[in-house]
Design a protein around this motif. Structure first.
Motif, PDB file in Angstrom:
ATOM      1  N   LYS A  62       0.834  -1.205   0.000  1.00  0.00           N
ATOM      2  CA  LYS A  62       0.000   0.000   0.000  1.00  0.00           C
ATOM      3  C   LYS A  62       0.870   1.257   0.000  1.00  0.00           C
ATOM      4  CE  LYS A  62      -3.542   2.426   2.561  1.00  0.00           C
ATOM      5  NZ  LYS A  62      -4.145   2.641   3.858  1.00  0.00           N
ATOM      6  N   ALA A  63       1.894   1.279   0.831  1.00  0.00           N
ATOM      7  CA  ALA A  63       2.798   2.440   0.890  1.00  0.00           C
ATOM      8  C   ALA A  63       3.546   2.610  -0.428  1.00  0.00           C
ATOM      9  CB  ALA A  63       3.783   2.268   2.045  1.00  0.00           C
ATOM     10  N   ARG A  64       3.910   1.502  -1.055  1.00  0.00           N
ATOM     11  CA  ARG A  64       4.595   1.569  -2.357  1.00  0.00           C
ATOM     12  C   ARG A  64       3.672   2.171  -3.405  1.00  0.00           C
ATOM     13  NH1 ARG A  64       4.712  -1.426  -6.721  1.00  0.00           N
ATOM     14  NH2 ARG A  64       3.475  -3.088  -5.811  1.00  0.00           N
ATOM     15  N   LEU A  65       2.417   1.747  -3.428  1.00  0.00           N
ATOM     16  CA  LEU A  65       1.446   2.282  -4.386  1.00  0.00           C
ATOM     17  C   LEU A  65       1.141   3.752  -4.123  1.00  0.00           C
ATOM     18  CD1 LEU A  65      -1.007  -0.746  -4.659  1.00  0.00           C
ATOM     19  CD2 LEU A  65       0.693   0.004  -6.339  1.00  0.00           C
ATOM     20  N   GLU A  66       1.200   4.155  -2.866  1.00  0.00           N
ATOM     21  CA  GLU A  66       0.987   5.565  -2.507  1.00  0.00           C
ATOM     22  C   GLU A  66       2.248   6.401  -2.681  1.00  0.00           C
ATOM     23  OE1 GLU A  66      -0.478   5.373   1.508  1.00  0.00           O
ATOM     24  OE2 GLU A  66      -2.433   4.621   0.878  1.00  0.00           O
ATOM     25  N   ARG A  67       3.302   5.748  -3.128  1.00  0.00           N
ATOM     26  CA  ARG A  67       4.589   6.403  -3.383  1.00  0.00           C
ATOM     27  C   ARG A  67       5.156   7.133  -2.157  1.00  0.00           C
ATOM     28  NH1 ARG A  67       5.544   6.022  -8.874  1.00  0.00           N
ATOM     29  NH2 ARG A  67       3.687   5.720 -10.136  1.00  0.00           N
ATOM     30  N   LYS A  68       5.071   6.470  -1.029  1.00  0.00           N
ATOM     31  CA  LYS A  68       5.661   7.014   0.196  1.00  0.00           C
ATOM     32  C   LYS A  68       7.175   7.085   0.019  1.00  0.00           C
ATOM     33  CE  LYS A  68       1.813   7.003   2.626  1.00  0.00           C
ATOM     34  NZ  LYS A  68       1.157   8.177   3.110  1.00  0.00           N
ATOM     35  N   ILE A  69       7.777   8.158   0.504  1.00  0.00           N
ATOM     36  CA  ILE A  69       9.203   8.389   0.244  1.00  0.00           C
ATOM     37  C   ILE A  69      10.110   7.391   0.962  1.00  0.00           C
ATOM     38  CG2 ILE A  69       8.938  10.817  -0.311  1.00  0.00           C
ATOM     39  CD1 ILE A  69       9.817  11.476   2.532  1.00  0.00           C
ATOM     40  N   TRP A  70       9.670   6.810   2.041  1.00  0.00           N
ATOM     41  CA  TRP A  70      10.510   5.892   2.807  1.00  0.00           C
ATOM     42  C   TRP A  70      10.563   4.481   2.225  1.00  0.00           C
ATOM     43  CZ3 TRP A  70       7.604   1.838   4.472  1.00  0.00           C
ATOM     44  CH2 TRP A  70       6.225   2.042   4.630  1.00  0.00           C
ATOM     45  N   VAL A  71       9.661   4.174   1.311  1.00  0.00           N
ATOM     46  CA  VAL A  71       9.573   2.813   0.779  1.00  0.00           C
ATOM     47  C   VAL A  71      10.842   2.419   0.031  1.00  0.00           C
ATOM     48  CG1 VAL A  71       8.324   1.307  -0.819  1.00  0.00           C
ATOM     49  CG2 VAL A  71       7.061   2.821   0.722  1.00  0.00           C
ATOM     50  N   ARG A  72      11.365   3.296  -0.795  1.00  0.00           N
ATOM     51  CA  ARG A  72      12.574   2.975  -1.552  1.00  0.00           C
ATOM     52  C   ARG A  72      13.736   2.665  -0.618  1.00  0.00           C
ATOM     53  NH1 ARG A  72      13.969   2.195  -6.316  1.00  0.00           N
ATOM     54  NH2 ARG A  72      12.193   3.206  -7.252  1.00  0.00           N
ATOM     55  N   ASN A  73      13.880   3.457   0.442  1.00  0.00           N
ATOM     56  CA  ASN A  73      14.953   3.203   1.418  1.00  0.00           C
ATOM     57  C   ASN A  73      14.776   1.847   2.089  1.00  0.00           C
ATOM     58  OD1 ASN A  73      16.213   5.634   0.902  1.00  0.00           O
ATOM     59  ND2 ASN A  73      15.169   6.697   2.562  1.00  0.00           N
ATOM     60  N   LEU A  74      13.542   1.506   2.402  1.00  0.00           N
ATOM     61  CA  LEU A  74      13.285   0.214   3.023  1.00  0.00           C
ATOM     62  C   LEU A  74      13.663  -0.929   2.087  1.00  0.00           C
ATOM     63  CD1 LEU A  74      10.716  -0.824   5.454  1.00  0.00           C
ATOM     64  CD2 LEU A  74      10.811  -2.182   3.368  1.00  0.00           C
ATOM     65  N   TYR A  75      13.227  -0.844   0.835  1.00  0.00           N
ATOM     66  CA  TYR A  75      13.577  -1.885  -0.130  1.00  0.00           C
ATOM     67  C   TYR A  75      15.087  -1.964  -0.347  1.00  0.00           C
ATOM     68  CZ  TYR A  75       8.843  -3.129  -1.629  1.00  0.00           C
ATOM     69  OH  TYR A  75       7.562  -3.594  -1.679  1.00  0.00           O
ATOM     70  N   ASN A  76      15.749  -0.811  -0.422  1.00  0.00           N
ATOM     71  CA  ASN A  76      17.213  -0.811  -0.593  1.00  0.00           C
ATOM     72  C   ASN A  76      17.902  -1.466   0.602  1.00  0.00           C
ATOM     73  OD1 ASN A  76      17.121   0.420  -3.106  1.00  0.00           O
ATOM     74  ND2 ASN A  76      17.382   2.470  -2.278  1.00  0.00           N
ATOM     75  N   SER A  77      17.428  -1.158   1.798  1.00  0.00           N
ATOM     76  CA  SER A  77      18.014  -1.759   3.005  1.00  0.00           C
ATOM     77  C   SER A  77      17.737  -3.258   3.059  1.00  0.00           C
ATOM     78  CB  SER A  77      17.458  -1.083   4.260  1.00  0.00           C
ATOM     79  OG  SER A  77      17.861   0.255   4.317  1.00  0.00           O
ATOM     80  N   LEU A  78      16.534  -3.644   2.695  1.00  0.00           N
ATOM     81  CA  LEU A  78      16.182  -5.061   2.675  1.00  0.00           C
ATOM     82  C   LEU A  78      17.056  -5.821   1.683  1.00  0.00           C
ATOM     83  CD1 LEU A  78      14.244  -7.312   3.613  1.00  0.00           C
ATOM     84  CD2 LEU A  78      12.707  -6.604   1.765  1.00  0.00           C
ATOM     85  N   ARG A  79      17.200  -5.268   0.479  1.00  0.00           N
ATOM     86  CA  ARG A  79      18.033  -5.896  -0.549  1.00  0.00           C
ATOM     87  C   ARG A  79      19.485  -5.999  -0.079  1.00  0.00           C
ATOM     88  NH1 ARG A  79      16.776  -6.575  -5.727  1.00  0.00           N
ATOM     89  NH2 ARG A  79      15.138  -4.990  -5.688  1.00  0.00           N
ATOM     90  N   GLU A  80      19.994  -4.922   0.516  1.00  0.00           N
ATOM     91  CA  GLU A  80      21.379  -4.918   1.008  1.00  0.00           C
ATOM     92  C   GLU A  80      21.561  -5.967   2.107  1.00  0.00           C
ATOM     93  OE1 GLU A  80      25.349  -3.900   1.062  1.00  0.00           O
ATOM     94  OE2 GLU A  80      23.831  -3.292  -0.392  1.00  0.00           O
ATOM     95  N   GLY A  81      20.577  -6.094   2.990  1.00  0.00           N
ATOM     96  CA  GLY A  81      20.647  -7.111   4.037  1.00  0.00           C
ATOM     97  C   GLY A  81      20.676  -8.521   3.467  1.00  0.00           C
ATOM     98  N   TYR A  82      19.844  -8.766   2.471  1.00  0.00           N
ATOM     99  CA  TYR A  82      19.839 -10.071   1.812  1.00  0.00           C
ATOM    100  C   TYR A  82      21.194 -10.347   1.148  1.00  0.00           C
ATOM    101  CZ  TYR A  82      14.789 -10.924   2.297  1.00  0.00           C
ATOM    102  OH  TYR A  82      13.534 -11.172   2.774  1.00  0.00           O
ATOM    103  N   MET A  83      21.750  -9.345   0.474  1.00  0.00           N
ATOM    104  CA  MET A  83      23.035  -9.547  -0.211  1.00  0.00           C
ATOM    105  C   MET A  83      24.160  -9.805   0.787  1.00  0.00           C
ATOM    106  SD  MET A  83      22.975  -6.965  -3.501  1.00  0.00           S
ATOM    107  CE  MET A  83      22.651  -5.472  -2.585  1.00  0.00           C
ATOM    108  N   LYS A  84      24.233  -9.003   1.843  1.00  0.00           N
ATOM    109  CA  LYS A  84      25.294  -9.183   2.842  1.00  0.00           C
ATOM    110  C   LYS A  84      25.175 -10.535   3.546  1.00  0.00           C
ATOM    111  CE  LYS A  84      26.547  -4.438   3.804  1.00  0.00           C
ATOM    112  NZ  LYS A  84      26.672  -3.385   4.810  1.00  0.00           N
TER     113      LYS A  84
END
Length: 102
Positions: A62-84
């Protein structure tokens, strides 16, 4: 016992990779899994397909569809955590000459 633990650790690595990588990018053999480039964005899933857990999926979607500004940071952090996490497990995966493909 070492062989059983190696098989279980490879299964753990494959499970973790499935959270953020395309299924066809995850090697089936234990020998090939240590060669996978977890940093390659071409091999990774899109943001909306990253595994986020069932309890936060709808709120995050829902937040992604509403284009909340924090969503991109969350996805980037999640992806980085998975990679590390994947890099750590792959680096510490014992090399077993007699391991069987999973």
């Amino acid at each position: 016992m070492v062989h059983l633990l190696h098989v279980e650790m490879v299964a753990l690595v494959r499970e973790l990779l499935s959270k953020f990588m395309k299924p066809e990018a995850i090697p089936l053999s234990a020998k090939d899994i240590i060669k996978v480039d977890v940093r390659s964005r071409d091999l990774q899933l899109s943001e909306k397909r990253l595994s986020v857990g069932r309890y936060c999926y709808s709120a995050l979607n829902k937040a992604r569809l509403e284009r909340k500004i924090w969503v991109r940071n969350l996805y980037n952090s999640l992806r980085e955590g998975y990679m590390k996490s994947s890099e750590f497990l792959l680096k510490n995966l014992p090399h077993c000459r007699h391991s069987l493909p999973l």
